[in-house]
Design a protein around this motif. Structure first.
Motif, short mmCIF file in Angstrom:
data_model
loop_
_atom_site.label_atom_id
_atom_site.label_comp_id
_atom_site.label_asym_id
_atom_site.label_seq_id
_atom_site.Cartn_x
_atom_site.Cartn_y
_atom_site.Cartn_z
N SER A 45 0.69 -1.20 0.00
CA SER A 45 -0.09 -0.06 0.05
C SER A 45 0.70 1.22 -0.05
O SER A 45 0.53 2.27 -0.53
CB SER A 45 -0.95 -0.09 1.18
N PRO A 90 -0.98 -1.85 -7.61
CA PRO A 90 -1.13 -0.41 -8.14
C PRO A 90 -1.39 0.44 -6.47
O PRO A 90 -2.02 0.02 -5.85
CB PRO A 90 -2.28 -0.34 -9.02
N PRO A 92 -2.96 2.87 -4.26
CA PRO A 92 -4.32 3.39 -4.00
C PRO A 92 -4.47 4.99 -4.33
O PRO A 92 -3.51 5.69 -4.07
CB PRO A 92 -4.98 3.04 -2.63
N ARG A 93 -5.51 5.37 -4.96
CA ARG A 93 -5.54 6.80 -5.11
C ARG A 93 -5.91 7.40 -4.09
O ARG A 93 -6.60 7.19 -2.96
CB ARG A 93 -6.64 7.05 -6.07
N LYS A 94 -5.16 8.59 -3.64
CA LYS A 94 -5.27 9.55 -2.61
C LYS A 94 -6.10 10.87 -2.99
O LYS A 94 -5.61 11.58 -3.57
CB LYS A 94 -4.07 9.88 -1.97
N ASP A 95 -7.32 10.86 -2.23
CA ASP A 95 -8.31 12.09 -2.54
C ASP A 95 -7.89 13.01 -1.71
O ASP A 95 -7.76 12.84 -0.42
CB ASP A 95 -9.83 11.72 -2.10
N LYS A 96 -7.42 14.13 -2.28
CA LYS A 96 -7.27 15.51 -1.43
C LYS A 96 -8.40 16.31 -1.16
O LYS A 96 -9.44 16.21 -2.30
CB LYS A 96 -6.22 16.23 -2.29
#
Length: 156
Positions: A45, A90, A92-96
């Motif tokens: 991760s 891959p 994980p996308r981090k949402d700001k």
């Protein structure tokens, strides 16, 4: 979690990227425990591409650990060479949290002021606030207000 399937070209690229990496997780004599799986999951991760070192001399055991980690953690098996296993998942996308009303904050800038030739440049640390700008000469100036046309000011 299902295991990720990669094309040979993708696998080759990940192998090349993993070449310089050091192992981040070591599997000892106890084998694949819940703690080891948790650490491998956390490393995947955080980094995406990791190396795992297995201290077992039995190749079949290492192969089983390799495939079990890939299957249970939803990772793609990249390479098994000797006692090293390379896994990829891959990131994980981090949402700001975007706030439209937020303005840029202060930033620290180093400015070099050159004197005579052969002399060391003077280094100044400046803090540039949100309503300021740094000129080419190293001076701080306030940002100019946005100009409005004469017709808009008159309400025309």
């Amino acid at each position: 979690m299902p295991q990720i399937e990669l094309t040979p070209a993708e696998r080759r690229e990940h192998r090349a990227n993993a070449h310089h990496l050091q192992p981040v997780v070591m599997v000892g004599s106890d084998g694949l425990t819940a703690g080891v799986k948790k650490e491998v999951d956390a490393a995947l991760s955080a980094h995406g591409l990791i190396k795992v070192r297995v201290f077992s001399d039995d190749r079949a055991t290492r192969e089983a650990i390799y495939h079990e980690l890939a299957a249970e953690l939803g990772a793609a098996p990249i390479q098994h060479i000797g006692k090293l296993l390379v896994l990829w998942r891959p990131l994980p996308r981090k949402d700001k949290a975007l706030d439209e009303d937020r303005k840029p904050g202060p930033r620290d800038v180093k400015v070099l002021k050159y004197g005579r030739p052969g002399q060391r440049p003077e280094v100044k640390q400046l803090r540039v606030l949100g309503n300021q700008r740094l000129t080419a000469g190293g001076q701080l100036k306030r940002a100019k207000p946005k100009q409005q046309s004469v017709k808009k000011r008159q309400g025309g």
